[in-house]
Design a protein around this motif. Sequence first.
Motif, PDB file in Angstrom:
ATOM      1  N   MET A   1       0.805  -1.201   0.188  1.00 32.12           N
ATOM      2  CA  MET A   1       0.038   0.132  -0.081  1.00 32.12           C
ATOM      3  C   MET A   1       0.875   1.254  -0.115  1.00 32.12           C
ATOM      4  O   MET A   1       1.744   1.191   0.935  1.00 32.12           O
ATOM      5  N   ARG A   2       0.487   2.346  -0.592  1.00 32.93           N
ATOM      6  CA  ARG A   2       1.212   3.575  -0.806  1.00 32.93           C
ATOM      7  C   ARG A   2       0.326   4.567  -0.225  1.00 32.93           C
ATOM      8  O   ARG A   2      -0.935   4.584  -0.398  1.00 32.93           O
ATOM      9  N   TYR A   3       0.872   5.662   0.080  1.00 37.76           N
ATOM     10  CA  TYR A   3       0.279   6.825   0.708  1.00 37.76           C
ATOM     11  C   TYR A   3       0.858   8.111   0.148  1.00 37.76           C
ATOM     12  O   TYR A   3       1.772   8.051  -0.464  1.00 37.76           O
ATOM     13  N   ALA A   4      -0.170   9.196  -0.167  1.00 32.48           N
ATOM     14  CA  ALA A   4       0.309  10.360  -0.730  1.00 32.48           C
ATOM     15  C   ALA A   4      -0.361  11.534   0.142  1.00 32.48           C
ATOM     16  O   ALA A   4      -1.414  11.340   0.626  1.00 32.48           O
ATOM     17  N   ALA A  64       4.487  13.229  -2.741  1.00 28.48           N
ATOM     18  CA  ALA A  64       4.380  12.159  -3.738  1.00 28.48           C
ATOM     19  C   ALA A  64       4.014  10.732  -3.016  1.00 28.48           C
ATOM     20  O   ALA A  64       4.575  10.545  -1.739  1.00 28.48           O
ATOM     21  N   PRO A  65       3.335   9.763  -3.786  1.00 22.84           N
ATOM     22  CA  PRO A  65       3.113   8.461  -3.210  1.00 22.84           C
ATOM     23  C   PRO A  65       4.430   7.892  -2.592  1.00 22.84           C
ATOM     24  O   PRO A  65       5.465   7.774  -3.060  1.00 22.84           O
ATOM     25  N   PHE A  66       4.366   7.278  -1.545  1.00 18.41           N
ATOM     26  CA  PHE A  66       5.420   6.555  -0.762  1.00 18.41           C
ATOM     27  C   PHE A  66       4.656   5.403  -0.037  1.00 18.41           C
ATOM     28  O   PHE A  66       3.582   5.390   0.246  1.00 18.41           O
ATOM     29  N   ARG A  67       5.621   4.429   0.329  1.00 14.84           N
ATOM     30  CA  ARG A  67       5.388   3.418   1.127  1.00 14.84           C
ATOM     31  C   ARG A  67       5.873   3.851   2.520  1.00 14.84           C
ATOM     32  O   ARG A  67       6.730   4.485   2.730  1.00 14.84           O
ATOM     33  N   LEU A  68       5.074   3.365   3.433  1.00 18.22           N
ATOM     34  CA  LEU A  68       5.565   3.663   4.968  1.00 18.22           C
ATOM     35  C   LEU A  68       7.001   3.198   5.324  1.00 18.22           C
ATOM     36  O   LEU A  68       7.117   2.090   5.160  1.00 18.22           O
ATOM     37  N   ALA A  69       7.567   4.065   6.357  1.00 15.87           N
ATOM     38  CA  ALA A  69       8.778   3.482   6.748  1.00 15.87           C
ATOM     39  C   ALA A  69       8.749   2.473   7.855  1.00 15.87           C
ATOM     40  O   ALA A  69       7.607   2.530   8.311  1.00 15.87           O
ATOM     41  N   PRO A  70       9.472   1.717   7.965  1.00 16.92           N
ATOM     42  CA  PRO A  70       9.679   0.806   9.140  1.00 16.92           C
ATOM     43  C   PRO A  70       9.331   1.458  10.345  1.00 16.92           C
ATOM     44  O   PRO A  70      10.046   2.465  10.673  1.00 16.92           O
ATOM     45  N   GLY A  71       8.324   1.069  11.287  1.00 17.55           N
ATOM     46  CA  GLY A  71       8.423   1.703  12.468  1.00 17.55           C
ATOM     47  C   GLY A  71       7.050   2.758  12.416  1.00 17.55           C
ATOM     48  O   GLY A  71       6.658   3.361  13.582  1.00 17.55           O
ATOM     49  N   LEU A  77       0.684   8.811  10.863  1.00 19.16           N
ATOM     50  CA  LEU A  77       0.665   9.553   9.699  1.00 19.16           C
ATOM     51  C   LEU A  77      -0.432  10.477   9.651  1.00 19.16           C
ATOM     52  O   LEU A  77      -0.244  11.750   9.650  1.00 19.16           O
ATOM     53  N   ALA A  78      -1.705  10.023  10.007  1.00 23.93           N
ATOM     54  CA  ALA A  78      -2.944  10.878  10.109  1.00 23.93           C
ATOM     55  C   ALA A  78      -2.953  11.650  11.112  1.00 23.93           C
ATOM     56  O   ALA A  78      -3.254  13.024  10.771  1.00 23.93           O
ATOM     57  N   ASP A 128       8.902  13.523   5.587  1.00 29.89           N
ATOM     58  CA  ASP A 128       9.851  12.316   4.835  1.00 29.89           C
ATOM     59  C   ASP A 128      10.241  11.389   5.876  1.00 29.89           C
ATOM     60  O   ASP A 128      10.631  10.005   5.251  1.00 29.89           O
ATOM     61  N   ARG A 129      10.006  11.598   7.179  1.00 30.81           N
ATOM     62  CA  ARG A 129      10.244  10.474   7.939  1.00 30.81           C
ATOM     63  C   ARG A 129       9.295   9.491   8.108  1.00 30.81           C
ATOM     64  O   ARG A 129       9.454   8.254   8.268  1.00 30.81           O
ATOM     65  N   PHE A 130       8.055   9.568   7.222  1.00 26.12           N
ATOM     66  CA  PHE A 130       7.107   8.463   7.091  1.00 26.12           C
ATOM     67  C   PHE A 130       7.311   7.744   5.691  1.00 26.12           C
ATOM     68  O   PHE A 130       6.826   6.565   5.530  1.00 26.12           O
ATOM     69  N   ARG A 131       8.427   7.966   5.043  1.00 26.88           N
ATOM     70  CA  ARG A 131       8.534   7.627   3.548  1.00 26.88           C
ATOM     71  C   ARG A 131       9.836   6.565   3.778  1.00 26.88           C
ATOM     72  O   ARG A 131      10.966   6.708   4.275  1.00 26.88           O
ATOM     73  N   ALA A 132       9.388   5.309   3.304  1.00 26.76           N
ATOM     74  CA  ALA A 132      10.343   4.282   3.224  1.00 26.76           C
ATOM     75  C   ALA A 132      11.430   4.563   1.860  1.00 26.76           C
ATOM     76  O   ALA A 132      10.547   5.327   0.839  1.00 26.76           O
ATOM     77  N   PRO A 133      12.413   4.175   1.916  1.00 25.35           N
ATOM     78  CA  PRO A 133      13.469   4.412   0.770  1.00 25.35           C
ATOM     79  C   PRO A 133      12.819   4.087  -0.384  1.00 25.35           C
ATOM     80  O   PRO A 133      12.248   2.781  -0.588  1.00 25.35           O
TER      81      PRO A 133
END
Length: 235
Positions: A1-4, A64-71, A77-78, A128-133
């Motif tokens: 799942m991706r979020y934006a 832009a769309p991103f996958r959640l970072a680990p943790g 996010l909400a 950006d902390r929510f974004r997985a690489p």
Amino acid sequence: MRYAIYYSPPEQSELAVKAATWLGRDAFTGEKSAPIASGPLSAGEVAYHTASARRYGFHATLKAPFRLAPGESEPALAAAVDAFAAAATPPLISRLALKQIDGFFALVPAERSLPLESFATDIVQQFDRFRAPLSETDLARRNPDALSPRELNHLQRWGYPYVLDCFRFHMTLTGRVGGSDVPRVREAIEAHFGDVIGAPLSVDTLAVFVEPDSGGPFIVWSSHPVGAGRERRFA
């Protein structure tokens, strides 16, 4: 799942209703609607030209769309988007214009807005902390060889090339349009959106969109009014 994190006008606003009708899908409900004819375009032609934009729903990209970072998690996010939106001042676009960007028709600010650019930069950096690489596949999908050195640097650092000094606020209405279709599509958009083009717009809502399945349509997961906390504080 991706979020934006997108700007998306409130669900019942004139702009949101017109956009959902034009695209043939409401990103708030996920419901599709029958294609419409507009200006010189038949319903089938409108459906054809809006196919790629339909998947994403009506929006302007801020993160832009991103996958959640680990943790990290959906509730975190909400909550972060809600807190940011409540404390922010909604930037004002003095006048919307219809333009083509890389062949796509979109609604854009007629004049540059420094408050809007600052608002977008804050969102890119603070979330950006929510974004997985990005994976190597994700990077390749962005066609890095076609990017400028600055855009490539942004892609590698922030996960998207068109941020910070390369940011372009735009609400996409079509796929790429060329040749003799350009004036016909422009006329159809102008006929449908009418007084929205040329009107001011307050960027007063942030929405978290989700892509539940890879390649599937994006839908609104949560919506957050911008400036609500400031209004309460100074009322």
